[in-house]
Write an enzyme that holds these catalytic residues in place. Structure first.
Site, mmCIF file in Angstrom:
data_model
loop_
_atom_site.group_PDB
_atom_site.id
_atom_site.type_symbol
_atom_site.label_atom_id
_atom_site.label_comp_id
_atom_site.label_asym_id
_atom_site.label_seq_id
_atom_site.Cartn_x
_atom_site.Cartn_y
_atom_site.Cartn_z
ATOM 1 N N HIS A 100 40.929 42.948 33.462
ATOM 2 C CA HIS A 100 39.986 42.709 34.565
ATOM 3 C C HIS A 100 38.730 41.934 34.157
ATOM 4 O O HIS A 100 37.610 42.308 34.511
ATOM 5 C CB HIS A 100 39.590 44.044 35.199
ATOM 6 C CG HIS A 100 40.689 44.707 35.982
ATOM 7 N ND1 HIS A 100 41.758 44.014 36.528
ATOM 8 C CD2 HIS A 100 40.905 46.023 36.327
ATOM 9 C CE1 HIS A 100 42.550 44.861 37.173
ATOM 10 N NE2 HIS A 100 42.081 46.078 37.053
ATOM 11 N N HIS A 170 39.566 45.128 44.411
ATOM 12 C CA HIS A 170 40.132 46.356 43.866
ATOM 13 C C HIS A 170 39.767 47.570 44.721
ATOM 14 O O HIS A 170 39.455 48.646 44.189
ATOM 15 C CB HIS A 170 39.635 46.525 42.431
ATOM 16 C CG HIS A 170 40.570 47.247 41.521
ATOM 17 N ND1 HIS A 170 40.889 48.570 41.688
ATOM 18 C CD2 HIS A 170 41.271 46.834 40.443
ATOM 19 C CE1 HIS A 170 41.727 48.939 40.725
ATOM 20 N NE2 HIS A 170 41.978 47.894 39.965
ATOM 21 N N GLU A 301 46.244 45.025 45.202
ATOM 22 C CA GLU A 301 45.483 43.988 44.514
ATOM 23 C C GLU A 301 46.231 42.663 44.594
ATOM 24 O O GLU A 301 47.091 42.377 43.765
ATOM 25 C CB GLU A 301 45.268 44.381 43.048
ATOM 26 C CG GLU A 301 44.610 45.722 42.850
ATOM 27 C CD GLU A 301 44.815 46.261 41.425
ATOM 28 O OE1 GLU A 301 44.634 45.519 40.451
ATOM 29 O OE2 GLU A 301 45.198 47.436 41.296
HETATM 30 C C1 BGC Z 1 45.291 48.397 36.659
HETATM 31 C C2 BGC Z 1 45.349 49.802 36.135
HETATM 32 C C3 BGC Z 1 43.961 50.150 35.706
HETATM 33 C C4 BGC Z 1 43.036 50.028 36.876
HETATM 34 C C5 BGC Z 1 41.623 50.168 36.433
HETATM 35 C C6 BGC Z 1 44.457 48.426 37.881
HETATM 36 O O1 BGC Z 1 44.403 47.178 38.452
HETATM 37 O O2 BGC Z 1 46.558 47.857 36.885
HETATM 38 O O3 BGC Z 1 46.251 49.934 35.074
HETATM 39 O O4 BGC Z 1 43.889 51.428 35.167
HETATM 40 O O5 BGC Z 1 43.149 48.791 37.511
HETATM 41 O O6 BGC Z 1 40.948 50.944 37.256
#
Ligand code: BGC
Length: 337
Positions: A100, A170, A301
């Site tokens: 991310h 998210h 997402e």
């Molecule tokens: C990921 C998860 C991760 C989360 C973080 C998601 O987009 O795929 O594996 O733990 O984001 O909060």
């Protein structure tokens, strides 16, 4: 109607976007969606996304509640990639991989913004060359428009040097207003294939047919019935934490909570979405004093293929100098009787 409802420290504001159907509260810190207030079939209003009361928590905790995620959402293998013959090293912040956008990705940055009219807020952020290890000055606009029951987010990015980009939102949806977990939510995913992940959640490059697996959501299915099924990929992901590859270009994902009559339809120009059943929420305290545990919400997402830079012959996450990244995802919040 759009108004700034609170001015916090360091140029961080809370902005309320209102229509006849919805109130969406956003902040310019990470372009985060803080609240989505909507009616149920009896007219009762609830907040259908998870979030925090304190900005401090958005700045320090790791679950990306409601946030815009970038420069590159999801994982990049070992935080390393090559572009135009040059090597780049990114933060390793999720097991052995980069997640991310890094330690201080876009979710943790303060955007400037302009209220364009009664419906639209335009956020803007200039991510400097080599910020979090990525090349190129990336200029990003995130344009949030609320009209009736639909929140539309358009992302427009340009760069002065070839770089990578993969932006998502998210938000953690729970259409019951967090009165229960998401087991009684029906999910539809217009997808024939999903991408497999390894034990660290990294996409492996293998795609599997959803047919005959718990991943087949072409017809509405209860998340609760599917997430507990015996399946190697569900085990690896600790639940759903996988990209679903869309087989259509509109209204690809639908979430329904029958008891409240609430229905969310997600429509996107992007080719897939990671479905994440909040597998790693750890009991932290969110809004209204609620505690958040695994399965208390689902994230949809929308994105390009995670780790595309290593998995695709012509990676769709490369943004070249002179090109424009322009993607749109909309969220329609309806009440059905
Ligand atoms: C990921 C998860 C991760 C989360 C973080 C998601 O987009 O795929 O594996 O733990 O984001 O909060």
């Amino acid at each position: 109607m759009i108004e700034v409802t609170k001015k916090l420290e360091n140029g961080i504001d809370l902005i309320s976007m209102k229509s006849d159907d919805l109130e969406v509260v956003v902040t310019n810190f990470g372009c985060t969606i803080v609240k989505v207030l909507m009616k149920d079939k009896h007219g009762n209003i609830d907040d259908v996304v998870l979030g925090y009361d304190e900005m401090e928590k958005y700045a320090t905790l790791d679950a990306y509640l409601g946030a815009l995620v970038g420069r590159v959402a999801n994982r990049i293998k070992k935080g390393h990639f090559e572009l135009n013959g040059k090597e780049y090293n990114l933060a390793i912040n999720n097991g052995p991989n980069h997640l991310h956008g890094g330690i201080k990705g876009f979710s943790y940055q303060t955007f400037d913004y302009e209220i364009k009219d009664d419906h639209t807020v335009e956020f803007h952020y200039l991510s400097k060359h080599m910020e979090e290890g990525y090349p190129g000055n990336l200029d990003l606009k995130a344009i949030y428009t609320l009209e009736g029951d639909t929140l539309t987010i358009r992302y427009v990015g340009t760069t002065d040097e070839d770089t990578l980009i993969n932006i998502t939102n998210h938000s953690y949806f729970n259409l019951s207003g967090k009165k229960e977990n998401i087991y009684n939510h029906l999910l539809v995913m217009k997808a024939d294939k999903f991408a497999c992940v390894d034990p660290d959640g990294l996409t492996t490059g293998e795609f599997r047919d959803v047919k005959g697996t718990p991943f087949d959501f072409n017809e509405p299915a209860l998340i609760g019935e599917r997430v507990i099924m015996e399946d190697e990929q569900l085990k690896l992901g600790n639940g759903f934490d996988h990209p679903f590859v869309f087989n259509t270009d509109k209204d690809q994902s639908i979430l329904i909570h029958e008891e409240s009559g609430r229905k969310l339809t997600v429509s996107t120009t992007l080719p897939m979405a990671q479905i994440y059943t909040a597998n790693y929420l750890d009991g932290r305290t969110g809004k209204y004093g609620h505690q958040y545990f695994a399965r208390d919400a689902v994230c949809i997402e929308t994105s390009a293929l995670p780790d595309a830079i290593h998995l695709e012959e012509n990676p769709t996450t490369i943004l070249k100098k002179g090109e424009v990244y322009d993607e749109t995802t909309s969220y329609k919040f309806e009440v059905i009787k």
